[in-house]
Structures are given as structure tokens and as C-alpha cells.
Write a protein that holds these residues in place. Structure first.
Motif, mmCIF file in Angstrom:
data_model
loop_
_atom_site.group_PDB
_atom_site.id
_atom_site.type_symbol
_atom_site.label_atom_id
_atom_site.label_comp_id
_atom_site.label_asym_id
_atom_site.label_seq_id
_atom_site.Cartn_x
_atom_site.Cartn_y
_atom_site.Cartn_z
ATOM 1 N N ASP A 314 0.836 -1.209 0.000
ATOM 2 C CA ASP A 314 0.000 0.000 0.000
ATOM 3 C C ASP A 314 0.867 1.254 0.000
ATOM 4 O O ASP A 314 0.626 2.197 -0.763
ATOM 5 C CB ASP A 314 -0.915 0.026 1.226
ATOM 6 C CG ASP A 314 -2.064 -0.982 1.100
ATOM 7 O OD1 ASP A 314 -2.142 -1.661 0.049
ATOM 8 O OD2 ASP A 314 -2.857 -1.086 2.043
ATOM 9 N N THR A 317 2.359 1.794 -3.378
ATOM 10 C CA THR A 317 1.368 2.243 -4.361
ATOM 11 C C THR A 317 1.051 3.725 -4.164
ATOM 12 O O THR A 317 0.952 4.482 -5.119
ATOM 13 C CB THR A 317 0.071 1.420 -4.233
ATOM 14 O OG1 THR A 317 0.416 0.034 -4.257
ATOM 15 C CG2 THR A 317 -0.892 1.722 -5.360
ATOM 16 N N LEU A 318 0.897 4.121 -2.906
ATOM 17 C CA LEU A 318 0.524 5.509 -2.618
ATOM 18 C C LEU A 318 1.665 6.487 -2.891
ATOM 19 O O LEU A 318 1.435 7.682 -3.060
ATOM 20 C CB LEU A 318 0.068 5.639 -1.165
ATOM 21 C CG LEU A 318 -1.274 4.958 -0.872
ATOM 22 C CD1 LEU A 318 -1.513 4.864 0.618
ATOM 23 C CD2 LEU A 318 -2.424 5.722 -1.543
ATOM 24 N N THR A 319 2.894 5.989 -2.952
ATOM 25 C CA THR A 319 4.013 6.886 -3.235
ATOM 26 C C THR A 319 4.548 6.664 -4.648
ATOM 27 O O THR A 319 5.676 7.028 -4.955
ATOM 28 C CB THR A 319 5.164 6.693 -2.211
ATOM 29 O OG1 THR A 319 5.487 5.299 -2.130
ATOM 30 C CG2 THR A 319 4.764 7.179 -0.844
ATOM 31 N N THR A 324 0.108 11.449 -6.270
ATOM 32 C CA THR A 324 -0.693 10.461 -5.545
ATOM 33 C C THR A 324 -0.469 10.607 -4.046
ATOM 34 O O THR A 324 -1.418 10.633 -3.248
ATOM 35 C CB THR A 324 -0.296 9.019 -5.965
ATOM 36 O OG1 THR A 324 -0.225 8.953 -7.378
ATOM 37 C CG2 THR A 324 -1.282 8.000 -5.444
ATOM 38 N N ALA A 325 0.818 10.701 -3.666
ATOM 39 C CA ALA A 325 1.164 10.805 -2.251
ATOM 40 C C ALA A 325 0.559 12.061 -1.633
ATOM 41 O O ALA A 325 0.001 12.019 -0.531
ATOM 42 C CB ALA A 325 2.682 10.801 -2.095
ATOM 43 N N PHE A 328 -3.168 11.636 -1.150
ATOM 44 C CA PHE A 328 -3.459 10.769 0.000
ATOM 45 C C PHE A 328 -3.255 11.525 1.307
ATOM 46 O O PHE A 328 -4.094 11.491 2.205
ATOM 47 C CB PHE A 328 -2.570 9.524 -0.048
ATOM 48 C CG PHE A 328 -2.631 8.703 1.207
ATOM 49 C CD1 PHE A 328 -3.777 7.991 1.537
ATOM 50 C CD2 PHE A 328 -1.551 8.654 2.081
ATOM 51 C CE1 PHE A 328 -3.852 7.243 2.705
ATOM 52 C CE2 PHE A 328 -1.610 7.910 3.246
ATOM 53 C CZ PHE A 328 -2.765 7.208 3.564
ATOM 54 N N ALA A 344 -6.686 5.218 2.294
ATOM 55 C CA ALA A 344 -5.802 4.477 1.391
ATOM 56 C C ALA A 344 -6.627 3.577 0.475
ATOM 57 O O ALA A 344 -6.405 3.538 -0.742
ATOM 58 C CB ALA A 344 -4.800 3.647 2.192
ATOM 59 N N VAL A 347 -8.383 5.756 -2.132
ATOM 60 C CA VAL A 347 -7.462 6.358 -3.103
ATOM 61 C C VAL A 347 -6.959 5.293 -4.085
ATOM 62 O O VAL A 347 -6.942 5.499 -5.293
ATOM 63 C CB VAL A 347 -6.269 7.041 -2.385
ATOM 64 C CG1 VAL A 347 -5.182 7.432 -3.380
ATOM 65 C CG2 VAL A 347 -6.759 8.281 -1.635
ATOM 66 N N MET A 348 -6.608 4.113 -3.548
ATOM 67 C CA MET A 348 -6.060 3.057 -4.414
ATOM 68 C C MET A 348 -7.163 2.306 -5.160
ATOM 69 O O MET A 348 -6.919 1.721 -6.206
ATOM 70 C CB MET A 348 -5.248 2.054 -3.586
ATOM 71 C CG MET A 348 -4.005 2.661 -2.983
ATOM 72 S SD MET A 348 -3.019 1.421 -2.120
ATOM 73 C CE MET A 348 -4.171 0.847 -0.896
ATOM 74 N N SER A 352 -8.560 5.528 -7.997
ATOM 75 C CA SER A 352 -7.602 5.150 -9.046
ATOM 76 C C SER A 352 -8.312 4.531 -10.237
ATOM 77 O O SER A 352 -7.986 4.822 -11.389
ATOM 78 C CB SER A 352 -6.578 4.148 -8.509
ATOM 79 O OG SER A 352 -5.751 4.777 -7.586
#
Lengths: 478, 95
Positions: A314, A317-319, A324-325, A328, A344, A347-348, A352
Motif C-alpha cells: 500500500d 502504491t501511494l508513493t 498520488t502521495a 493521499f 488508502a 485512493v487506491m 484510481s
């Protein structure tokens, strides 16, 4: 005995400057031909290059971000060759003493992490563009791109599969856009890779390499390397020798083919450019750039994992990109840290998927992070089930309502969490379905699901599913 | 170190210089003359001295990142042998 591939990448990242590396011409993409090519770029006699401070700052930034050494003194060299997209007859590059040396990037393929070492990164100027069509047997030259600053980033031959090469290229792409030195636009040629590929029997000395030029998508990079590895293995197994060569990938035929290379094409006769003095970078400048660096992806990944208890997957993926980061983090800031995991997931997941479907990215999300946070808060306090939350998400995405609460209000989407109200619904359903109740008591679990379905139907889908389950079981037991 | 006639022809080709057959001998002798001066220089002991990249011992001045050059395409293209649709035209180069 099996084969192994040895791969090194050279990446040209176009630096995000306003003006060219050695002249004051603009670098904006898409201008009419030769409107951004000044006397220096078209190499009129008597002109002199003057180095752009920002291009050097970008190189320093990159060096710091990959843990490399920044040369206190580096020099520019002339790489001599004749081609009309480079009217001086040489490209100004760096040969001995590049501005950045060493460092590296951590990549991940599946569960495996690997550190890819960098040999060096050096500053150079881009060439112009040659257009081979439609000029009654002549070639048209556009020098707008000539003199655009590039950072050429060279790895050690540390990779052994196309998957590793792509993982490296993606990690590098993410990093250069993250620190803001390159816009990363691969279609416009801002980020392009050359792959050096050779094969050998496992453990044997290095084989002869061929260089695949100008791969401007991750997909091409993968396909070209896979093809090239298999081609080289076939050649050797059929008793032929690999000749060192430069090849081009043809995405239409799915093959690499050798460029018609003139004899001497690689005799560049590098020498220090007498038009440019040595570049000195004082420690104070390096400190200044260091202070301006954002938190780097690796560090942020670790922080997100430890602050919010996110899994390494996770957090990675978020970074994946800085946008994206940031999205989040803004979402968590508005939703509360206790809801980070739900943020999270949204967002993912939903967000997405929607961005993908509409061919958008995190740089321009139509839904502000505070709005998504509003949905997350209403999931957390049981106002919304996941299903209702998706409805609110769709409405906000479509621009309906000023926030989640307004949509819930306007559409009457509030989840029923009042146990008295749910019990009343359950009582009515039980009274109307004596057969299902009997079946359940006779041990048929399926009958329970049918009753849940009836209650949800009676509630218009808005009853809190967990409460319905609990209360129904209690009633049937009692 | 001294150059052969083939070396001279090769260097000339790389530099796109048209050195005629009649000039090759003279050119070789002149280049070898220069190389012998360099040999003399190389006989000086330079152990421990950092090589210079430039004859002048100062450092590069840097320019602020501002686009300052106006578009002067028309003026530049007026002196080009051939142009079309804003492009400079050159004999066909095929790669």
C-alpha cells in the motif's frame, strides 16, 4: 546450461528549465519549427555558450536524491559527429568528470528488492529534430529542441531481465518527476531510455552487447529487451557471434534491427570544450539545494507504513508518484489519522479505477481530497455503507452537491443505524416469511441470507448490514 | 608518436576536410611536427600536478534560467541555402 541476460540502461531526462542549457532560447514544447532556435542553437559563427544555472541545480538535486557524489569541479566536453540536427558538428556533453557519480535506486520486482547502482549522470544538450518526409527528397531540420538541457543517467549493468529494467525505469521516472527536475512526459520525449543488452551462460564472462536506442515507453522497453535477449541467444546457439551494434526497436514488427552505422560513427574524439570553463559547485550551493528537496519517495514510503500501519505494498502504491502521495496525505489530513486505512483503500481503489477509466491522473483529480475525506468520515461514523458511499462518490464526481453531507441529505442516503428502526423492519420480515424462519431453524443457513436480503430490501438498501446481521441472528435465536 | 598517411586521411574524413592526394604528405609532416612539440612538453615531469581543463584558470560563470532570446527565425532563414515551412532543408540524411 542456461542463459542469463545482463542489462544496463542509459536514460535521457529532459530538465524542466525555462531556457536552454547554453542559450537564452525558450524550451516550451510544441512551438512552430525554429521559432525557439537562437544564434547559439543554430551555431552561427562567433557565438558562445553560457551555462544555465538551473540545469546545474537540477543535476545537483538528482545527485542528492540518489545518494551520489556531486563533483566539486566538473568539465564539459565536445562529442564530435556530423549530423544536421546538430549544426555545430559536436554535442556539448560531459566525458571525464561528470557532475554526478555513483549512487543508485532501489527497485522492487514482485517480492524481491534490488539496488541498481548508477555509474554517473552528466549534463548535455539535446539535438534538433530531422523530418524525413515530404520535402522533395530533402530532409527538414527543426532546431527548437537543439540545446534543450538533458541529464543522461547511466546505470551499471545490474539488471538481468526486462522486468527489472522496467522496474528501474519506472522508479527513475517517479523520482525525477517527484523532485521536479523533469516533467516525465514520455510521448513528448522528455524521458527516453537506451538499453544495453548482452547474454551469457550463467557465470561466464560478459557477452558482446547491443544497444537498443530511444525507447520512449515502458511497454516498448519491456518488449524490445525480451526480443533482443531471445534473438541473441538464438544467434549464439546457431553458432554465430554477436557483433556490437546499435539497434532500433520497431513496435510494428516487434523486432529490433541494426541501424545502418557508418564506419567511424563511434569515434567521437571527445575533448574539453574550450568555450566552457570548469564548472565549480561549492558546498554551500549543495546545502542550499539539499534544503529545497522534498521528502523522497523511499522515506515517505517508510513513514506512511509506520505512521498509518499501511502494508509495504500500500505504501509503495501511494508513493508511486508525488501527486498520488500528496492527494493521499491531504485526504488523511481532512479525514483524520484514524481513518488513514480507509483513505488508502479509496485512493487506491475507487479513485484510481475512476481516474484510469477516464484517462486522468493524480495531477488533475476532479474530486478534491477534502471531498473524498468527507465520504470517508461518513463511512467511519456509520452514516454510509460502502455501497452508499460509492453512490455519494459518483455524485460528487459528477459535480452534484458541495460535499458528501449535502449529497446524503439531498438524496436521502443516510444509512439506517437506529437499532429500533432495524428491529421493526426485521419483525415485519419475519412475520411475512414464516417458511424461511422454519427452514433456518431446521438448520438451513441459506434461509438466513434470504431473510437478510428481505430486510435490506425493506430498508431500500440503506440499513447498516452488520447491524441487520447481528439483530436478525439475535431475534432468530431468541 | 607519429601519424601515417592513412591516419591523416582518416582524421580528415572525420573532420569533413577535403585533403587532396597532393596535400596528404605535407599535412602529415605538419601534424607530426606539432606532435613532436607535444612530445617535448610531455618530457616535463608533472607528477602531482592536477591537469587543467582550460588554459585560463577561472571557473564557469552561470546564467539565470530566463528565456531572453527573441524569435529571429526570418532573419536566420534569410541566409540559409534552403528552407520550407519554417524548416531548414538539407540533403537527405538517411539513418
Amino acid at each position: 546450461m542456461s542463459w542469463e541476460a545482463v542489462i544496463g540502461l542509459e536514460t535521457h531526462a529532459q530538465l524542466r528549465t525555462q531556457s536552454k542549457i547554453f542559450s537564452g532560447a525558450a524550451t516550451a514544447f510544441g512551438a512552430e519549427p525554429n521559432r525557439q532556435a537562437c544564434a547559439v542553437d543554430i551555431a552561427l559563427p562567433g557565438v558562445l555558450p553560457v551555462l544555465n544555472r538551473e540545469a546545474v541545480a537540477c543535476a545537483i538535486k538528482f545527485g542528492l536524491a540518489v545518494g551520489a557524489a556531486i563533483a566539486p569541479r566538473s568539465i564539459f566536453a565536445r562529442k564530435n559527429y556530423f549530423y544536421p540536427d546538430l549544426p555545430k558538428g559536436y554535442q556539448i556533453s560531459q566525458f571525464e568528470l561528470p557532475v554526478v557519480s555513483g549512487g543508485g535506486l532501489t527497485i522492487r520486482v514482485g517480492e524481491q528488492e534490488k539496488f541498481v547502482h548508477l555509474t554517473r549522470a552528466h549534463l548535455e544538450e539535446d539535438a534538433g529534430k530531422s523530418l524525413h518526409e515530404d520535402f522533395h527528397g530533402k530532409t527538414g531540420i527543426d532546431l527548437n529542441r537543439a540545446g534543450t538541457p538533458l541529464l543522461e543517467i547511466v546505470t551499471e549493468p545490474d539488471m538481468c531481465s526486462s522486468a527489472e529494467a522496467v522496474a528501474y525505469a519506472k522508479a527513475l521516472h517517479s523520482l525525477v518527476t517527484w523532485i521536479g527536475i523533469c516533467d516525465g512526459n514520455m510521448q513528448e520525449g522528455s524521458f527516453r531510455c537506451d538499453a544495453n543488452v548482452s547474454v551469457r551462460r550463467v557465470g561466464a564472462p560478459l557477452g558482446t552487447r547491443r544497444e537498443i536506442k530511444n525507447l520512449n515507453s515502458f511497454r516498448f522497453l519491456q518488449a524490445a529487451i525480451d526480443y533482443e535477449i531471445q534473438w541473441q541467444i538464438n544467434e549464439i546457439e546457431e553458432g554465430r557471434k554477436i557483433q556490437q551494434a546499435t539497434v532500433l526497436w520497431n513496435p510494428d514488427s516487434g523486432e529490433t534491427r541494426a541501424m545502418r552505422s557508418k564506419e567511424d560513427a563511434h569515434d567521437y574524439r571527445y575533448f574539453p570544450d574550450p568555450d566552457l570553463l570548469p564548472l565549480e559547485i561549492a558546498p554551500a550551493w549543495i546545502d542550499e539545494v539539499k534544503a529545497s528537496l522534498p521528502e523522497l519517495p523511499q522515506a515517505m514510503k517508510a513513514r506512511l507504513a509506520s505512521d498509518h500501519g499501511l502494508s509495504p505494498y500500500d505504501a509503495a502504491t501511494l508513493t508511486a508518484t508525488r501527486a498520488t502521495a500528496n492527494y493521499f496525505e491531504d485526504c488523511v489530513a481532512a479525514a483524520g489519522r484514524e481513518n488513514a486505512k480507509t483513505c488508502a483503500n479509496w485512493v487506491m481503489g475507487e479513485l484510481s479505477a475512476r481516474l484510469n477509466r477516464e484517462d486522468l491522473d493524480f495531477v488533475a483529480v476532479p474530486l478534491a481530497p477534502t471531498l473524498l475525506a468527507g465520504i470517508v468520515r461518513r463511512i467511519a461514523d456509520n452514516t454510509l455503507s460502502n455501497k452508499l458511499a460509492r453512490e455519494v462518490f459518483d455524485a460528487l464526481w459528477a459535480g452534484e452537491g458541495k460535499d458528501a453531507d449535502a449529497v446524503i441529505e439531498a438524496r436521502g442516503l443516510k444509512q439506517i443505524s437506529d437499532s429500533g428502526a432495524i428491529e421493526a423492519l426485521i419483525d415485519a420480515v419475519l412475520a411475512a416469511n414464516p417458511k424461511s424462519v422454519e427452514e433456518f431453524r431446521a438448520g438451513k443457513d441459506k434461509a438466513f441470507n434470504a431473510l437478510v436480503g428481505q430486510v435490506m430490501k425493506a430498508a431500500g438498501g440503506k440499513a447498516n448490514p452488520r447491524q441487520v446481521n447481528d439483530l436478525l441472528r439475535r431475534k432468530l435465536a431468541g | 608518436m607519429s601519424l601515417t598517411l592513412d591516419d591523416v586521411r582518416r582524421i580528415a574524413r572525420l573532420a569533413r576536410l577535403d585533403v587532396s592526394a597532393a596535400e596528404v604528405d605535407t599535412t602529415r609532416d605538419q601534424l607530426n611536427g606539432i606532435l613532436s612539440f607535444i612530445e617535448q612538453l610531455q618530457s616535463v615531469d608533472t607528477t602531482g600536478i592536477e591537469p587543467m581543463a582550460h588554459a585560463v584558470d577561472v571557473v564557469q560563470r552561470l546564467r539565470p534560467d530566463v528565456a531572453t532570446e527573441p524569435d529571429r527565425r526570418e532573419a536566420f532563414q534569410a541566409i540559409a541555402p534552403e528552407t520550407e515551412a519554417g524548416l531548414y532543408l538539407v540533403p537527405k540524411v538517411i539513418e
